[in-house]
Every structure is written in C-alpha cells, then in structure tokens.
Design a protein around this motif. Structure first.
Motif, PDB file in Angstrom:
ATOM      1  N   ALA A   1     -64.029  14.077  41.732  1.00  0.00           N
ATOM      2  CA  ALA A   1     -62.881  15.083  42.017  1.00  0.00           C
ATOM      3  C   ALA A   1     -62.134  14.582  43.094  1.00  0.00           C
ATOM      4  O   ALA A   1     -60.796  14.603  43.221  1.00  0.00           O
ATOM      5  CB  ALA A   1     -63.334  16.374  41.951  1.00  0.00           C
ATOM      6  N   LEU A   2     -62.726  14.313  44.086  1.00  0.00           N
ATOM      7  CA  LEU A   2     -61.985  13.955  45.557  1.00  0.00           C
ATOM      8  C   LEU A   2     -61.439  12.688  45.450  1.00  0.00           C
ATOM      9  O   LEU A   2     -60.234  12.588  45.768  1.00  0.00           O
ATOM     10  CB  LEU A   2     -62.903  13.654  46.376  1.00  0.00           C
ATOM     11  N   GLU A   3     -62.154  11.605  44.480  1.00  0.00           N
ATOM     12  CA  GLU A   3     -61.370  10.238  44.250  1.00  0.00           C
ATOM     13  C   GLU A   3     -60.277  10.663  43.702  1.00  0.00           C
ATOM     14  O   GLU A   3     -58.991   9.819  43.672  1.00  0.00           O
ATOM     15  CB  GLU A   3     -62.206   9.449  43.677  1.00  0.00           C
ATOM     16  N   SER A   4     -59.809  11.491  42.533  1.00  0.00           N
ATOM     17  CA  SER A   4     -58.830  11.765  41.659  1.00  0.00           C
ATOM     18  C   SER A   4     -57.671  12.200  42.742  1.00  0.00           C
ATOM     19  O   SER A   4     -56.641  11.470  42.105  1.00  0.00           O
ATOM     20  CB  SER A   4     -59.380  12.970  40.622  1.00  0.00           C
TER      21      SER A   4
ATOM     22  N   VAL B   1     -52.569  10.167  45.833  1.00  0.00           N
ATOM     23  CA  VAL B   1     -52.136   9.819  47.285  1.00  0.00           C
ATOM     24  C   VAL B   1     -51.845   8.454  47.345  1.00  0.00           C
ATOM     25  O   VAL B   1     -50.652   7.991  47.771  1.00  0.00           O
ATOM     26  CB  VAL B   1     -53.122  10.368  48.178  1.00  0.00           C
ATOM     27  N   ARG B   2     -52.778   7.741  46.690  1.00  0.00           N
ATOM     28  CA  ARG B   2     -52.452   6.147  46.973  1.00  0.00           C
ATOM     29  C   ARG B   2     -51.344   5.848  45.834  1.00  0.00           C
ATOM     30  O   ARG B   2     -50.526   4.986  46.151  1.00  0.00           O
ATOM     31  CB  ARG B   2     -54.102   5.480  46.575  1.00  0.00           C
ATOM     32  N   ALA B   3     -51.368   6.313  44.822  1.00  0.00           N
ATOM     33  CA  ALA B   3     -50.154   6.210  44.075  1.00  0.00           C
ATOM     34  C   ALA B   3     -48.815   6.454  44.577  1.00  0.00           C
ATOM     35  O   ALA B   3     -47.691   6.336  43.861  1.00  0.00           O
ATOM     36  CB  ALA B   3     -50.293   6.548  42.620  1.00  0.00           C
ATOM     37  N   GLY B   4     -48.542   7.423  45.491  1.00  0.00           N
ATOM     38  CA  GLY B   4     -47.681   7.927  46.033  1.00  0.00           C
ATOM     39  C   GLY B   4     -46.994   9.161  45.213  1.00  0.00           C
ATOM     40  O   GLY B   4     -45.757   9.633  45.661  1.00  0.00           O
ATOM     41  N   THR B   5     -47.656   9.705  44.454  1.00  0.00           N
ATOM     42  CA  THR B   5     -47.473  11.108  43.722  1.00  0.00           C
ATOM     43  C   THR B   5     -47.685  12.319  44.474  1.00  0.00           C
ATOM     44  O   THR B   5     -47.068  13.253  43.983  1.00  0.00           O
ATOM     45  CB  THR B   5     -47.857  11.019  42.283  1.00  0.00           C
TER      46      THR B   5
ATOM     47  N   PHE C   1     -54.738  20.329  43.311  1.00  0.00           N
ATOM     48  CA  PHE C   1     -53.750  19.321  43.603  1.00  0.00           C
ATOM     49  C   PHE C   1     -53.826  18.402  42.545  1.00  0.00           C
ATOM     50  O   PHE C   1     -53.525  17.356  42.695  1.00  0.00           O
ATOM     51  CB  PHE C   1     -54.297  18.576  44.902  1.00  0.00           C
ATOM     52  N   GLY C   2     -54.378  19.038  41.227  1.00  0.00           N
ATOM     53  CA  GLY C   2     -54.473  18.101  40.139  1.00  0.00           C
ATOM     54  C   GLY C   2     -55.640  17.081  40.009  1.00  0.00           C
ATOM     55  O   GLY C   2     -55.604  15.988  39.330  1.00  0.00           O
ATOM     56  N   ALA C   3     -56.752  17.504  40.643  1.00  0.00           N
ATOM     57  CA  ALA C   3     -57.991  16.736  40.585  1.00  0.00           C
ATOM     58  C   ALA C   3     -58.472  16.709  38.959  1.00  0.00           C
ATOM     59  O   ALA C   3     -58.865  17.567  38.665  1.00  0.00           O
ATOM     60  CB  ALA C   3     -58.950  16.639  41.554  1.00  0.00           C
ATOM     61  N   ALA C   4     -58.447  15.487  38.396  1.00  0.00           N
ATOM     62  CA  ALA C   4     -59.170  15.288  37.118  1.00  0.00           C
ATOM     63  C   ALA C   4     -60.538  15.758  37.216  1.00  0.00           C
ATOM     64  O   ALA C   4     -61.352  15.296  37.795  1.00  0.00           O
ATOM     65  CB  ALA C   4     -59.166  13.744  36.393  1.00  0.00           C
TER      66      ALA C   4
END
Length: 709
Positions: free
Chosen positions: A64-67, A72-76, A125-128
């Motif tokens: 979940a944290l990685e999602s 964040v890494r994708a800039g969204t 925050f949208g974590a898958a």
C-alpha cells in the motif's frame, strides 16, 4: 533461516534510515526526482525481501505504501502537505514491525490498530489495495471453547496434478472447518531448473489449524487425494514426544522441521529443548540433536537470491565496494587481543635490551613495526563516519520544530570525519540532548526573530573535524543566546551563587551544567525538569572528553564537544617524574627541550615567545627533589600551549588505554592508565584538562599569568 533473517533485519533498518533521510531531504528540495526514487526503491526492496521470507504483514503494508510512492514518482501526487508526515509515520511503523518480528513476538492490539489507521489514510491518497489490506489487519483471534490447534503435515505426491487434483483447493477447504492459523510452504523437494517437471508437484505444507472438528472430519477433507499424498495429523494438547516422532517421520532435515513447528506455533522452543535434553540422555547420538541448537537454514540458492536482490536495488551505492558484516563483539575481542599483543611486544623489546643482543633487538624492532601495522589496521576496522549519527537528527529537528511551531533548518558539515564506533555509540544521547536544547531553548520564535531582524527560519548546525588527535563536534544555533541575567537569578534562588558574589560571564554560562538546573517556566515534553546538560557533561567526561560553551547574546550559542578518536590504543610519549611514569598523547606533543632553570618561575622563554610551565611534580604532589637538569614537553590543545616540566624522557610508545577505577576517575589531569612492558603502570595525562585547570577558554590562566609577568 536465522542467519538470513538477521541479514534482512539489518538491511531493512538501513533502508528505512535511507528512506527517512530521503523524505526529509525531499521536503527541502520540493520533491526532487532523485529523492523520490530513493524513497520508492527503499520501500520496494523491503517489500520484495519481506515476501521472500514469508513476512506477509510487512508485504501487505509496504504494498500500500509503494502504491502511493508510485503515484508520487509519476508526478500525479505531490509530496507535500499531510502526505510527508504520513510517510514518516509509516517508516516508524515499519521499524516497529521489524523489531516485533525479530523479537519473535506477535504484534499487540495497539500496533495492529495503528497499522489499520495508516492503511486507511494511505487509501485516502489512492493507494491500491489499502482498504482491503486494512480490513485484513485483525488482532489474533482467541480460541473459542471446544476448539483446539491441530498440526497437519502434508506432502502431495508428484502425480497429483496429472491426476486432476488441485492441492491448494484442499487447503482452502480446511478454512471451512475452522481457522488456518499459520501455514508454511516447503520447497525443499523442488529440483534444480534443469530437472524441473512443470507437471509435477514438489511442495509440502505444515499447517496449524484451529478447529472444533475431530480427526475423522479433518482427514475426510483429503479423502479424494489420500492415495496421492502423505498426511500426518497431530491433535491438540499432544505430548511433545508425538512431535518428535513426527520430525523423525518427515523427509526434510530435523533442524528444518523443528524450526517450522515453532513458526507454526504448534510447539515452543522451550518444549523442544526439553524434549531434546531428555532424548540426549537416552540416546547419546540422537538424530534431533540440532533441531534448536542449530537454527534452520534456507536453501543456499534462496539465501543468495535474497542477498543478490538487496545488492541490485541499491543503485546509489558503489558497485565496486566489497564489504562483509562482522559481529561487533568480534571486533572488540580483536582490539583487546591486539592491546595485549602490544604490551607483550613491549615487554619482549625491553628484555632484548637487557641482554644486549643486537640480533635479538633487530628482530624485536621488526616485530614492533608489524605490531603497529596490525594495531592500526585493527583500529581502522572500528572507525566509522560520524555522518550516519548526524543524519539521525534530521528527523528530530523536523518533528520537534513542528511540535514547537518553529521553522528550523539543520545544517550538517564534516560528516566524513571518522572516529571509533565505541565512541559513536556512546555519543548519541549527549548529542541528542544538545540538539533538542538548541531547538527548544536556543532558537527563538519566528515572531522574536523577525523583531530582531533575523530570518524567520532558524538554523541548527552540526559540524565535526579532527584536531590534535581528537574529534571536535560543534552544535550551534543562531538563536538569542543565553540569558545570563535569568540564569544568575535562578542560580541565586537555588543557592548555587552567594548573594554577595558577582560571577564572571564564563561562570554564569557554566551554571547550566549544574544537576537539576533549568530556567524553563513550566515543565513540557522537551524541557523544564533540569535533566539534560548535566547528563551531557557526565557522559562526555566518561569518554575522556570535554564540553565548552560559547554564547553571544542575540546571536546564538555554540557547544563544543572534544573527544578522543579511540578509547583503545594510542601513540603515547612516556615521561618520568621521580619514580612515577606518565604518558602524553603523541598528537598533542609539539617538541621537547632541555630545562635547567631553577628560579622557580612558572614560565620560560622559548625562542622569543613566553611559554607557561606546569610542573607535574607539583601538580600531582609527588615527593622527592627534582634533578638539576629537567626537560620540558611542549604540548598544545584547542589553541593553547604549555610546557610540562618532567624529570626524564622515555620516548614514543604504543599505549594501550586501561580505564581507571571509580576511586580515581575524578582526579583532574588524568584520563586513564596503561600497562608498560616492564609490568609497571603509567598514568595517561589529560592535556586539555591540564591546560584549562586554572581558567576557561583556550588561553589558560597559566598563560595569562606568564604574559603578565
């Protein structure tokens, strides 16, 4: 398993430290791509390694944290606002989870509740999968009346798949009878890639099942596959001997199964140890002698895969660096043995001189050089950069500044300076006190700073550098400095200063090191109890170090800590006064000169410059008359110079530092002792303390008195 897990725990903590540092750096850089990538890599690596060891709770949380980090890494998703504190809390939660797993205990209800709350917030925050993960976090269910924990050992035959049976379906069906508490999958029978048959089943399972069903009901689950599997069932409350028989019957190694039974919760380590003890008495060569005496090992290829995974994901580290992990106790033992070797070599060298054998003396000289190289190499093994310690305080500054409503920047310099790991370990708490004091008492509020014409953002600085064989650490702030009037008022109220006495500015500054002294108006989580600066001074003194304080009203305060680089072995210069031997740290010795002046002055003229003198015979009240011709050892430390008047010079030697007993620890001017090759004891001089004995600052009263004369 134990060795591999130790590696995982150690490297996971390193990754979490890197992740925390990158998060704090990203806050300052506005979410730079390099920092975000470092954060993502750390979380991804922890997740992958945890999955390798079957640590499902860590995998679930880090997924979940990685999602979120992926967004964040994708800039969204911007790394700002409430997200950054949430990610820091996730780091803390992961560290707590790793500690719990390493201790071999179950997470308590508070830990599980915090995990559920963090997953819910990550889901915002949208974590898958965060919602599903939060729902899956449940405290361990207590066994209901009538239920018991059964242990099932299941080995499917290689043809079960060809016969149209799905092994996992039988295991899933077990959950209809009760609760599958734990399951361990055994890949021991899986062949190498060359011999792998995709249609063959090579897996085994150890299952802990909590159910009220009887044995016949449990065995009926596997009725259609009973001819293609080996099933062994151990009922609840079974005697430990039944588990021992089970281990004998299974194809895997006994140490492997013993560890799995403990992981499943079917038996405890103590129960197995007792059973093994009884079996050793009955059978001098039992097959199970190493079940718990030796921890179970993963297959070598699995361990190598885990370590290779860690190496590949650390892209920012040098690929050429070759490192090996060594237990700290082994290094300590090595240093101790090297110290004894130094003492023995010195004794052998003196024996060679007594017999006046030139060949023997030459051999001893060669031996002494080799011993010195071994000593330097051993000490270098324990030298670590102080930067890792400094980096820990970024989080402290971040959290405490937010709590106090201040905007504070931590500036670090000199992080490449090295010192002994033993010193670093004992330095953490004193530095923590100094940093927190700088934040709480040093940095003024944004309103006060603006009124004084300062930037609203305060600065706390950490700096380290080497000086005269010591390491100097400075903790400074650009706050309002010490309020000397307030300190003096509090000191008079507590009776520390007589009403008719007017202390100097230096004496007032030193009052903050008094036990229990505090100027705080009220007790808070950070200050007010008077515990802190006195502890700092005591801890630094225990490390043979010193603490100095400089303050400028309205501009800030700097606390300087001076420590020896190592607490083990140093290069020393031996001197004698009467029948007493002393050692001066070689890094503080400038030169030696003959001295024959008998006029009693406490200074001399050294090449046109006044040099204050300190007579060791008078300093330590040694008896006897000085010889007509004495010697001066010119020493310097922290910008001050002085001449130590001694009777004789015995030259340079390797000095093994031995601690003083409590009876002698408060003697000023002595920092330790050493055992000479002759068997005599020499005292190691504390040069900075001797220079500062008569007054504060880098220029002692001795020097001021000499210049006046």
């Amino acid at each position: 398993m134990d060795d591999a897990l130790k590696t995982f725990f150690s490297e996971a903590r390193e990754l979490l430290a890197e992740m925390e540092t990158a998060l704090l750096t990203a806050e300052e850089s506005g979410g730079a791509a390099a920092d975000v990538n470092a954060i993502f890599r750390a979380a991804h690596t922890i997740k992958g390694s945890a999955g390798l060891f079957g640590l499902d709770a860590l995998v679930r949380f880090t997924h979940a944290l990685e999602s979120v980090l992926d967004d964040v890494r994708a800039g969204t998703l911007p790394l700002a606002g409430p997200l950054l504190p949430l990610l820091l809390r996730c780091c803390d939660h992961l560290a707590s989870g790793i500690d719990t797993i390493e201790a071999g205990s179950e997470p308590d209800a508070g830990h599980l509740e915090e995990e559920r709350a963090l997953l819910v917030r990550l889901g915002d925050f949208g974590a898958a999968g965060a919602a599903e993960a939060a729902a899956a976090v449940q405290p361990r269910t207590e066994t209901r009346p009538g239920e018991g924990q059964w242990h099932l050992s299941l080995r499917f035959g290689p043809d079960v798949l060809r016969n149209g049976m799905d092994p996992l379906s039988f295991i899933r069906y077990l959950s209809t009878l009760g609760r599958v508490e734990r399951i361990v999958t055994l890949p021991d029978a899986v062949p190498t890639l060359e011999g792998l048959d995709a249609e063959a089943c090579c897996l085994g399972f150890e299952i802990a099942l909590v159910t009220a069903a009887d044995r016949a009901t449990i065995e009926s689950v596997f009725e259609f596959v009973i001819d293609d599997c080996e099933l062994r069932v151990v009922p609840p409350e079974s005697r430990i001997a039944e588990y021992v028989d089970l281990i004998h019957a299974l194809p895997e190694g006994p140490e492997r199964i013993g560890e799995i039974l403990v992981r499943c919760g079917s038996v405890t380590e103590r129960e197995l140890e007792e059973a093994l003890g009884r079996q050793r008495q009955a059978d001098p060569a039992p097959r199970l002698g190493a079940i718990l005496a030796e921890q179970a090992q993963l297959a070598p290829e699995v361990v190598e895969a885990a370590l290779e995974k860690q190496r590949q994901t650390r892209e920012h580290r040098s690929q050429d660096a070759a490192t090996i992990r060594v237990d700290a106790s082994r290094l300590d033992r090595l240093i101790t043995l090297v110290g004894e070797l130094v003492i023995a070599a010195a004794g052998a060298q003196q024996a060679g001189r007594r017999v006046r054998d030139l060949e023997l003396q030459a051999a001893h000289a060669t031996l002494a050089e080799l011993v010195q190289e071994v000593r330097d190499g051993a000490l270098n093994l324990r030298m670590v950069r102080i930067g890792a310690t400094f980096s820990r305080y970024k989080r402290v500054v971040h959290d405490v500044a937010r709590e106090l409503g201040k905007d504070i920047e931590l500036r670090i310099s000199g992080e490449d300076a090295e010192l002994d790991k033993t010193v670093v370990e004992k330095l953490g708490d004193p530095l923590m006190h100094l940093v927190r004091n700088a934040i709480d008492h040093g940095i003024d509020s944004p309103e006060q700073r603006q009124a004084r014409g300062k930037p609203a953002r305060g600065v706390v600085a950490l700096n380290a550098f080497h000086d005269s064989g010591s390491i100097v650490i400075e903790v400074s702030d650009d706050g309002g400095g010490l309020d000397r009037e307030r300190i003096l008022k509090k000191a008079r109220e507590r009776g520390l200063v007589a009403p008719d006495h007017t202390p100097s500015e230096h004496e007032i500054d030193q009052l903050i090191f008094e036990p229990g002294f505090s100027t705080a108006e009220q007790v808070t989580n950070l200050s007010g109890r008077g515990v802190g600066m006195d502890v700092v001074k005591q801890n630094i003194a225990a490390l043979r170090g010193s603490v100095e304080l400089r303050t400028r009203p309205g501009l800030g305060t700097t606390v300087t800590v001076r420590l020896p680089l190592t607490l083990a072995i140093i290069n020393g210069f031996q001197v004698a006064v009467g029948g007493s031997m002393f050692v001066v740290p070689m890094e503080m010795v400038d030169e030696c000169v003959a001295y024959s002046c008998a006029d009693g002055h406490d200074y001399t003229d050294l090449r046109g410059r006044v040099l204050p003198l300190l007579r060791l015979r008078e300093q330590f009240r040694l008896g006897g008359q000085p010889p007509a011709r004495q010697n001066i050892v010119v020493v310097q430390a922290a910008g001050a110079r002085c001449g130590l008047v001694v009777d004789a010079l015995h030259g340079e030697s390797q000095t093994v530092i031995k601690p003083l007993s409590r009876m002698f620890q408060r003697i000023r001017g002595i920092s330790g002792s050493s055992l000479l090759g002759s068997g005599d004891v020499a005292l190691i001089l504390d040069v900075p303390a001797l220079l500062a004995q008569a007054g504060p600052g880098s220029h002692s009263t001795l020097e001021r008195r000499a210049v006046t004369a």
